[in-house]
Design a protein around this motif. Structure first.
Motif, PDB file in Angstrom:
ATOM      1  N   MET B   1       5.396   0.551  11.191  1.00  7.92           N
ATOM      2  CA  MET B   1       4.262   0.276  10.854  1.00  7.92           C
ATOM      3  C   MET B   1       3.641   1.197   9.817  1.00  7.92           C
ATOM      4  N   ILE B   2       3.312   0.798   8.684  1.00 11.63           N
ATOM      5  CA  ILE B   2       2.721   1.894   7.705  1.00 11.63           C
ATOM      6  C   ILE B   2       1.157   1.649   7.809  1.00 11.63           C
ATOM      7  N   ARG B   3       0.629   2.740   8.221  1.00  7.42           N
ATOM      8  CA  ARG B   3      -0.920   2.731   8.098  1.00  7.42           C
ATOM      9  C   ARG B   3      -1.532   3.455   7.031  1.00  7.42           C
ATOM     10  N   LEU B   4      -2.550   2.485   6.462  1.00  5.93           N
ATOM     11  CA  LEU B   4      -3.113   3.011   5.322  1.00  5.93           C
ATOM     12  C   LEU B   4      -4.624   3.649   5.514  1.00  5.93           C
ATOM     13  N   VAL B   5      -4.756   4.978   5.413  1.00  2.00           N
ATOM     14  CA  VAL B   5      -6.090   5.400   5.680  1.00  2.00           C
ATOM     15  C   VAL B   5      -6.681   6.044   4.308  1.00  2.00           C
ATOM     16  N   THR B   6      -7.971   5.629   4.141  1.00  2.00           N
ATOM     17  CA  THR B   6      -8.515   6.033   2.827  1.00  2.00           C
ATOM     18  C   THR B   6      -9.374   7.192   2.967  1.00  2.00           C
ATOM     19  N   LEU B   7      -9.303   7.869   1.806  1.00  2.00           N
ATOM     20  CA  LEU B   7     -10.286   9.276   1.921  1.00  2.00           C
ATOM     21  C   LEU B   7     -11.304   9.045   0.727  1.00  2.00           C
ATOM     22  N   GLY B   8     -11.697   7.976   0.736  1.00  2.00           N
ATOM     23  CA  GLY B   8     -12.816   7.834  -0.290  1.00  2.00           C
ATOM     24  C   GLY B   8     -12.891   6.476  -0.484  1.00  2.00           C
ATOM     25  N   GLU B   9     -13.857   5.963  -1.402  1.00  3.69           N
ATOM     26  CA  GLU B   9     -14.192   4.451  -1.594  1.00  3.69           C
ATOM     27  C   GLU B   9     -13.041   3.936  -2.316  1.00  3.69           C
ATOM     28  N   PHE B  10     -12.665   2.840  -1.760  1.00  2.24           N
ATOM     29  CA  PHE B  10     -11.736   1.775  -2.714  1.00  2.24           C
ATOM     30  C   PHE B  10     -11.940   0.451  -2.488  1.00  2.24           C
ATOM     31  N   PRO B  11     -11.803  -0.369  -3.513  1.00  2.86           N
ATOM     32  CA  PRO B  11     -12.370  -1.563  -3.530  1.00  2.86           C
ATOM     33  C   PRO B  11     -11.175  -2.374  -2.371  1.00  2.86           C
ATOM     34  N   SER B  12     -11.743  -3.365  -1.699  1.00  3.21           N
ATOM     35  CA  SER B  12     -10.828  -3.977  -0.568  1.00  3.21           C
ATOM     36  C   SER B  12      -9.717  -4.679  -1.296  1.00  3.21           C
ATOM     37  N   GLU B  13     -10.197  -5.444  -2.352  1.00  6.58           N
ATOM     38  CA  GLU B  13      -8.854  -6.148  -2.911  1.00  6.58           C
ATOM     39  C   GLU B  13      -7.857  -5.277  -3.184  1.00  6.58           C
ATOM     40  N   VAL B  14      -8.096  -3.891  -3.911  1.00  8.87           N
ATOM     41  CA  VAL B  14      -7.086  -2.949  -4.195  1.00  8.87           C
ATOM     42  C   VAL B  14      -6.351  -2.573  -2.907  1.00  8.87           C
ATOM     43  N   LEU B  15      -6.875  -2.388  -1.841  1.00  8.41           N
ATOM     44  CA  LEU B  15      -6.299  -1.852  -0.381  1.00  8.41           C
ATOM     45  C   LEU B  15      -5.357  -3.059  -0.025  1.00  8.41           C
ATOM     46  N   GLU B  16      -5.933  -4.440  -0.295  1.00  9.98           N
ATOM     47  CA  GLU B  16      -5.282  -5.519   0.222  1.00  9.98           C
ATOM     48  C   GLU B  16      -3.813  -5.490  -0.638  1.00  9.98           C
ATOM     49  N   HIS B  17      -3.971  -5.321  -1.925  1.00  6.73           N
ATOM     50  CA  HIS B  17      -3.132  -5.572  -2.697  1.00  6.73           C
ATOM     51  C   HIS B  17      -1.931  -4.548  -2.454  1.00  6.73           C
ATOM     52  N   VAL B  18      -2.370  -3.118  -2.256  1.00  7.61           N
ATOM     53  CA  VAL B  18      -1.314  -2.061  -1.800  1.00  7.61           C
ATOM     54  C   VAL B  18      -0.609  -2.306  -0.544  1.00  7.61           C
ATOM     55  N   ALA B  19      -1.275  -2.864   0.423  1.00  7.02           N
ATOM     56  CA  ALA B  19      -0.557  -3.274   1.754  1.00  7.02           C
ATOM     57  C   ALA B  19       0.378  -4.313   1.650  1.00  7.02           C
ATOM     58  N   ARG B  20       0.009  -5.191   0.736  1.00  9.66           N
ATOM     59  CA  ARG B  20       0.828  -6.279   0.745  1.00  9.66           C
ATOM     60  C   ARG B  20       2.313  -5.912  -0.316  1.00  9.66           C
ATOM     61  N   ARG B  21       2.135  -5.018  -1.027  1.00  6.77           N
ATOM     62  CA  ARG B  21       3.209  -4.464  -1.835  1.00  6.77           C
ATOM     63  C   ARG B  21       4.124  -3.645  -1.052  1.00  6.77           C
ATOM     64  N   LEU B  22       3.510  -2.895  -0.060  1.00 10.79           N
ATOM     65  CA  LEU B  22       4.369  -1.960   0.673  1.00 10.79           C
ATOM     66  C   LEU B  22       5.063  -2.855   1.679  1.00 10.79           C
ATOM     67  N   HIS B  23       4.495  -3.851   2.348  1.00 12.15           N
ATOM     68  CA  HIS B  23       4.877  -4.530   3.255  1.00 12.15           C
ATOM     69  C   HIS B  23       6.338  -5.408   2.746  1.00 12.15           C
ATOM     70  N   ALA B  24       5.975  -5.980   1.425  1.00  7.36           N
ATOM     71  CA  ALA B  24       6.923  -6.718   0.998  1.00  7.36           C
ATOM     72  C   ALA B  24       8.212  -5.563   0.368  1.00  7.36           C
ATOM     73  N   ALA B  25       7.879  -4.351  -0.181  1.00  7.58           N
ATOM     74  CA  ALA B  25       9.028  -3.304  -0.587  1.00  7.58           C
ATOM     75  C   ALA B  25       9.908  -2.973   0.625  1.00  7.58           C
ATOM     76  N   TYR B  26       9.161  -2.715   1.784  1.00  9.80           N
ATOM     77  CA  TYR B  26       9.628  -2.160   2.887  1.00  9.80           C
ATOM     78  C   TYR B  26      10.097  -2.820   4.201  1.00  9.80           C
ATOM     79  N   GLY B  27       9.614  -4.128   3.980  1.00  5.15           N
ATOM     80  CA  GLY B  27       9.920  -5.455   5.151  1.00  5.15           C
ATOM     81  C   GLY B  27       9.397  -4.715   6.313  1.00  5.15           C
TER      82      GLY B  27
END
Lengths: 402, 178
Positions: B1-27
């Motif tokens: 499992m890859i866990r994303l932790v933010t150290l500041g403000e990030f738009p939720s859609e950006v975080l979702e995009h990052v999560a989706r891309r990581l999921h797709a890249a590493y399965g």
């Protein structure tokens, strides 16, 4: 039974317990002690090492420590010299794969810092000209792994900093300098080329090379591959020809002899079937097989559906909502497998030709006498290829497929 | 499992995009774990950027790290790292090579010549997660492991690994799971 102590000298006396050493092809290890182990009824004095990367224990007979190339971690001065060499413009890559393979294997087994550097730099230069075959890609990664580990150990910096610095020398970012001398920033093009077009690494004709990526081609490719690379391509395909199995050579000799014996009229159906097998080859120039990466997809070469999803990606239904689709893979050149199949079919057609009893005997004689076979082959080139009627009877299946 | 932790403000859609891309890249699974505070003690001497190794050491985070887990901290402030033999270069993140945690910054994204925030952050995160799986830099400009300062990194915004790196990461992931 173990005898441990920092005063114990190992090898030529330069190594001691507690030293960080480089084990060739393994990486950075720390000498943990000298022990006596009973192996196969004999007492062996072994030096135990602990690999820093994963903590694995390595045992080396004390008498063989110097023989295997175990050495101390390089000094800071040696690392500095290494970066000077990395940042300096390199020689042209060795394009003869046999020479390259032999040289790189020798360098890696030697276990020296210079050897790993030469392997990395040589393969890096080659990767800018053409993609590396799988084995050389592994070798490139191993050399990089050893160098990064040694740089980090020698300079006492984190591994990631060592990795980045290694690539600051190989792919200098804009404004990067080495000892006051600005380095040429990395580009997508081959270093030194004046062309403004983006150049992807050229795809070689290596039969063992797999296209590494699944992407559609979206870069402009320069027309010309370096002349030396083209020459090497030709050499390698020639070598590949020479690697044909003995059976195939034998079959060819038999076929040539048989053709000399009984020239027959070309059956229309057989001619049709043979033409069908060569249609694709004729339609596309053979240079496609030497096309740069991305222009020929591995799936396409194997005849797989062009829109196959990447293996690591989850099925579309399983992917989180909103995931964008990857760009569709474009249609590719005729597959290599297809041309090989066509070749095999052609050979089979010739072999299945009914022969006179004398033909077989002559074929056997031709097999023993290589010069004679070569002579017969030359004669066969002059004569038109004429498959037998028997082959024609078997062809309808192929026609239907077409 | 890859866990994303933010150290500041990030738009939720950006975080979702990052999560989706990581999921797709590493399965492997990827989830947005939450937020953590940026440790001020990790500021570098110039007080303008954060020291990567120091930040990972001093971060106060309760996220548990299991066998095959990787934690990626996302921040927007500039990062720095100890100077190496070639001097200081661009820094987009700092991973514990072969370890479990990495910090990735979005600093500079969206500016001229750089990728947009969501795409760029996803690619940078995938790159540094690759280092967590022991992947080295790759010469293929289309691979996410290509050096992040090279023009190829921005030329190919897709987050994907070359065949060699994909196979190597899969081996490492299987090994981690076992």
């Amino acid at each position: 039974m173990a005898t441990k102590g920092t005063e114990i000298q190992i090898g030529d006396g330069s190594l001691h317990v507690g030293d960080r050493v480089v084990y060739p092809n393994q990486g950075i290890c720390r000498i943990t002690g000298v022990e006596v182990k009973q192996i196969a009824g004999r007492d062996w004095e072994v030096v135990t090492l602990s690999r820093e990367e994963d903590g694995a224990t390595v045992m080396v007979p004390r008498a063989k420590v110097m023989g295997i190339g175990l050495r101390k971690v390089a000094s800071v001065a040696a690392i500095d010299d290494l970066f000077d060499q990395l940042a300096a413009p390199g020689d042209d890559p060795q394009l003869d794969w046999k020479v390259r393979h032999r040289e790189n294997a020798d360098r890696m087994t030697g276990g020296g810092l210079q050897g790993a550097l030469d392997v990395l730099k040589g393969l890096h230069a080659l990767s800018r000209v053409r993609p590396l075959p799988q084995k050389e890609r592994e070798l490139y990664d191993s050399a990089r792994h050893l160098l990064v580990g040694e740089i980090a150990a020698a300079m006492n910096v984190p591994l990631h900093v060592a990795e980045d610095n290694l690539d600051y020398a190989l792919w200098p970012p804009p404004g990067m300098k080495r000892k006051g001398r600005p380095l040429q920033p990395a580009t997508l093009a081959v270093p030194g080329s004046s062309s403004a077009t983006i150049r992807a690494p050229a795809r070689a004709a290596d039969s063992d090379t797999d296209d590494e990526m699944d992407f559609a081609e979206d870069v402009d490719i320069e027309d010309g591959e370096p002349a030396a690379a083209k020459a090497a391509d030709a050499d390698e395909s020639e070598i590949a020809d020479r690697d044909e199995t003995k059976d195939l050579v034998r079959q060819r000799a038999m076929r040539v002899t048989a053709e000399e014996e009984e020239p027959e009229a070309l059956d229309e159906l057989a001619a049709d079937a043979l033409a069908a097998t060569h249609e694709d080859e004729a339609a596309v120039p053979s240079a496609k097989l030497h096309a740069p990466p991305g222009t020929t997809k591995p799936q396409a070469r194997r005849g797989a559906p062009p829109t196959a999803a990447p293996r690591s990606a989850p099925p579309r239904s399983a992917e989180p909502k909103g995931t964008e689709e990857r760009p569709a893979v474009k249609s590719a050149a005729p597959s290599l497998a297809k041309s090989v199949a066509a070749r095999a079919l052609e050979v089979a057609a010739k072999v299945l030709t009914p022969k006179k009893p004398g033909a077989k005997a002559k074929a056997a004689a031709g097999k023993k006498a290589a010069p004679r076979a070569a002579k017969a082959k030359a004669a066969a080139k002059k004569a038109p290829k004429k498959p037998a009627k028997k082959v024609a009877a078997k062809k309808p299946a192929r026609r239907t497929k077409r | 499992m890859i866990r994303l932790v933010t150290l500041g403000e990030f738009p939720s859609e950006v975080l979702e995009h990052v999560a989706r891309r990581l999921h797709a890249a590493y399965g492997m699974g990827c989830e947005i774990q939450g937020e953590a505070e940026l440790p001020e003690s990790a500021l570098s001497e110039d007080q303008e950027s954060y020291d990567g190794p120091k930040l990972l050491d001093e971060i106060d985070d309760d996220t548990q790290l299991y066998a095959d887990d990787k934690i990626v901290y996302l921040m927007s402030a500039p990062l720095t790292a100890p100077e190496g033999p070639m001097g200081k270069g661009p820094m987009t993140g700092f991973p514990q090579f072969g370890g479990g945690r990495a910090v990735v910054t979005s600093h500079g994204l969206g500016t001229k010549g750089e990728l947009p925030l969501d795409v760029g952050l996803a690619k940078r995160a995938a790159h540094h997660v690759g280092h967590l799986w022991d992947l080295h830099h790759c010469f293929d400009p289309r691979c996410a492991m290509h050096p992040e300062w090279s023009p190829g990194f921005t030329q190919y915004p897709d987050v994907a690994l070359c065949l060699y790196d994909r196979e190597k990461s899969e081996r490492k992931i299987k090994l981690g799971q076992s």
